[in-house]
Design an enzyme around this catalytic site. Structure first.
Site, mmCIF file in Angstrom:
data_model
loop_
_atom_site.group_PDB
_atom_site.id
_atom_site.type_symbol
_atom_site.label_atom_id
_atom_site.label_comp_id
_atom_site.label_asym_id
_atom_site.label_seq_id
_atom_site.Cartn_x
_atom_site.Cartn_y
_atom_site.Cartn_z
ATOM 1 C CG HIS A 126 35.649 49.301 -57.191
ATOM 2 N ND1 HIS A 126 34.816 48.405 -56.561
ATOM 3 C CD2 HIS A 126 34.897 50.408 -57.420
ATOM 4 C CE1 HIS A 126 33.614 48.941 -56.429
ATOM 5 N NE2 HIS A 126 33.639 50.163 -56.932
ATOM 6 C CG ASP A 150 43.492 41.656 -57.016
ATOM 7 O OD1 ASP A 150 42.932 42.643 -57.521
ATOM 8 O OD2 ASP A 150 43.253 40.485 -57.356
#
Length: 716
Positions: A167, A364
């Site tokens: 993730h 990110d």
């Protein structure tokens, strides 16, 4: 009945202890939402840490927690001590992996004690999983805290299906190589059958590290390792679109100022300091907006016990104070700062109030806040400004994309958003809304699990007899009186080039083909996926038979080109709708409808992106296929869907059935050549390169195969 086990560092529930009372609360958002419908099925299970240190729960309380979570929540708790949490989680996971994978090498710590704890906890997770494992179990492991777990499971349970999803970003090889334990991490991940990332950048970085560190090659992002085939792909995570789109705001009407919203948890990867400096630049460069805009800066506390985060917190507060002091007036403060967490309902209210969402992380993995904001803006009038280094930026190209390190660029982006024509804004937002609606979090989970469930363990032979015996080939060739040679072009006769047009045949190759074709015992056919016009230009002057467009067109030497069949196009509308879904996840791609096919182009996308999608598209089209004859073929930066009767296998049969050949040689390098290998069962079938194949033999390189052809050419 098989079961699915989900494994993550944290469970989708949290256990707290207040006095002697144990309180269980459900988590919301992201992963918990996406996996909810799958996790709640009776036979499935979620394994992870419940959020309570084992030091704070007696053995009886741990037993009670386990019973309650198993019975009521389909969860199995993994109890970690405070020492484990400090060393494995706060230590190796968040002081080594987190900064390095987010490109903060200077903040990365290499501590043998935290690494040993990371190994120990991954082993402990496996110990907790093991009692639930059977050969038909499906396991989906999540995130960077458990990267050793796939191989630990694989070592004792070779038949289970294991998926892993990261993730956070996977860094470029140049960063990843700095990790002392990089080999162990990669080997741990390669225990999985399917490895997923948010974007193709991360997939590419992972494959680069695999190639350079473990010396493993891949074909269409499929890795051969320890007699298995491992698939790697991008699955950009979505959100619960309907939830955010249908929420009503609980706050009052919008204030008179234009609201710029910033929402992040406290972390140096989020670029909060750089964002504040950019907002200060905006106020300086465009003074007309002073008193007319306000930045709502929401920072959720995170890892406050780490010195790096405490320092960042103080730095943010100092900058906010300086900017408000310099530009604020008696009745206007440019920044409204809140250092606290909000529940989802309150956040949605802030989303709906904001005219702009400013999301500028330095790095990110995805950033779901950007997607939540778009979905919450049901009037299509909020504008997203997002960093190009956020994973979500590749999906949300209609937003304003900025460089998070460029204060001037961000300031200009804010100005552009404030001054954007409303019609343009609504048009952009509608496109992003449709994309988020289609590819929501449940679809993300379903897609990954569908791919994982479809895995068939393929054992890769490494025996010496898999390689072509040149002397045996030469003996059979020499004895034969009627020979047929069927050759692919790209990757078989010529090596791949940067651009397809550079792969034209050399004079040496044309001479070789001419000599082979002119032998009285030989019939030579070049069967290519290239368009027949190109084949005519390159090889039309040779005494060879040609097949182009994967078999749609063919030309016997000296004759005109002929079409092999008439195409039925009634399948097109349904296929077009399916392909639209793929286009949404492949920036730069587009659909072209041709007279006899539908093509998915990716010239503007990452060059290798579509290579790994062939099987996925086949799966998506299978339910539409019915009794129709559809096939997917890969071309030059394009995937074409057309009648399955158009393939190299059937084209090869057109020639092999013309005579009673006593020697047939078939050679090719990729998936489209497997049809030839399947049809020509009695032939000397040769795969050039690596990968699972129906060919009987293998040659590693184009150069080696050309040497074999030259050797055959010497036989008279």
């Amino acid at each position: 009945m098989s079961k699915t086990i989900f494994v993550s560092n944290r469970l989708p529930v949290t256990v707290q202890k207040k006095g002697d009372e144990l309180i269980v609360s459900k988590s919301i958002g992201g992963l918990a939402t996406g996996l909810k419908s799958f996790h709640e099925q009776a036979n499935n299970l979620w394994i992870g840490w419940p959020g309570l240190s084992s030091d704070k729960a007696s053995l009886d309380e741990q037993k009670e927690i386990k019973n309650q979570l198993t019975k009521n929540y389909n969860c199995h708790p993994v109890f970690l001590s405070q020492k484990d949490i400090d060393l494995y989680y706060e230590g190796f996971s968040n002081r080594t992996i987190w900064p390095l994978f987010h490109y903060f090498a200077e903040k990365t710590e290499h501590d043998i004690k935290t690494w040993q704890s990371y190994q120990k906890v991954n082993q402990f997770f496996y110990k907790n999983i093991k009692p639930y494992l059977e050969d038909d179990t499906v396991i989906w492991i999540h995130d960077y805290q458990l990267m050793l777990l796939p191989q630990l499971i694989r070592n004792e349970f070779p038949k289970v299906k294991i998926g892993f999803f990261l993730h956070i970003p996977f860094p470029s090889y140049e960063l990843f190589r700095l990790l002392i334990w990089k080999t162990e991490i990669l080997e741990g991940l390669l225990g999985a059958d399917l490895i997923g990332f948010h974007t193709y950048d991360y997939v590419r970085h992972f494959m680069s590290s695999i190639r350079r560190i473990l010396n493993l090659t891949h074909q269409f992002y499929r890795i051969q390792y320890n007699h298995r085939t491992i698939s790697v792909d991008a699955f950009p995570m979505g959100i619960d679109y309907e939830f955010f789109a249908n929420q009503k705001s609980s706050k009052a009407k919008k204030p008179k100022e234009k609201i710029i919203l910033s929402v992040d948890r406290l972390d140096y990867t989020k670029g909060i300091v750089e964002r504040l400096k950019a907002f200060q630049t905006f106020l300086k460069r465009y003074p007309k907006y002073r008193t007319k805009v306000k930045l709502h800066l929401i920072v959720a506390p995170s890892r406050a016990n780490l010195e790096t985060y405490d320092t960042l917190h103080r730095q943010i507060e100092k900058l906010v104070s300086e900017i408000n002091g310099k530009y604020g007036t008696f009745d206007w403060m440019p920044i409204w700062y809140l250092y606290q967490s909000f529940d989802q309902e309150d956040l949605i209210s802030y989303y709906k109030q904001a005219d702009i969402l400013l999301v500028t992380p330095l790095r990110d993995g995805m950033n779901l806040i950007a997607k939540e904001y778009i979905a919450s803006s049901s009037d299509y009038k909020g504008m997203l400004i997002i960093s190009e280094t956020a994973g979500a930026a590749s999906e949300l190209s209609e937003a304003i994309i900025v460089n998070p390190n460029d204060a001037e660029n961000i300031a200009l982006g804010i100005k552009e958003a404030l001054e954007m024509d409303q019609e343009d804004m609504i048009s952009r937002n509608k496109i992003m809304h449709e994309r988020l609606k289609r590819y929501n979090v449940e679809f993300w989970a379903k897609e990954f699990l569908s791919r994982l469930n479809a895995v068939e363990h393929q054992v890769i032979s490494k025996d010496d007899d898999e390689y072509l015996d040149i002397n045996d080939l030469k003996q059979h060739y020499q004895k034969a009186n009627k020979r047929l040679i069927l050759l692919d072009y790209d990757g078989t006769l010529v090596s791949f080039t940067k651009t397809p047009s550079q792969a034209y045949p050399s004079r040496k190759l044309k001479n070789l083909l001419t000599d082979l074709a002119n032998h009285e015992k030989n019939d030579l056919v070049v069967i290519s996926g290239r368009d027949h016009e190109t084949l005519e230009r390159w090889l039309g002057d040779l005494p060879v038979n040609l097949v182009g467009d994967h078999g749609l067109w063919h030309r016997a030497k000296g004759d005109a080109w002929k079409k092999t069949l008439t195409i039925d196009n009634s399948w097109k509308p349904a296929v077009f709708n399916v392909l639209e879904r793929f286009v949404d996840r492949m920036p730069g791609s587009f659909i072209e409808e041709k007279s006899y096919s539908i093509a998915l182009h990716y010239r503007g996308s990452e060059p290798d992106m579509m290579s790994m999608k062939i099987n996925e598209i086949k799966d998506a089209l299978f339910s539409l296929k019915g009794s129709t004859l559809l096939e997917i073929q890969q071309g030059n930066k394009v995937i074409e869907i057309k009648d399955q009767r158009v393939n190299k296998g059937i084209a090869s049969q057109l020639y092999s059935s013309q005579k009673a050949y006593d020697f047939i040689l078939v050679a090719g390098d990729d998936t489209t050549d497997e049809d030839m290998f399947k049809e020509q069962k009695d032939a000397f079938s040769v795969k050039i390169g690596f990968g699972v194949t129906l060919a009987k033999k293998r040659i590693e390189t184009v150069k080696a195969f050309r040497t074999i052809l030259e050797a055959l050419n010497q036989i008279k």
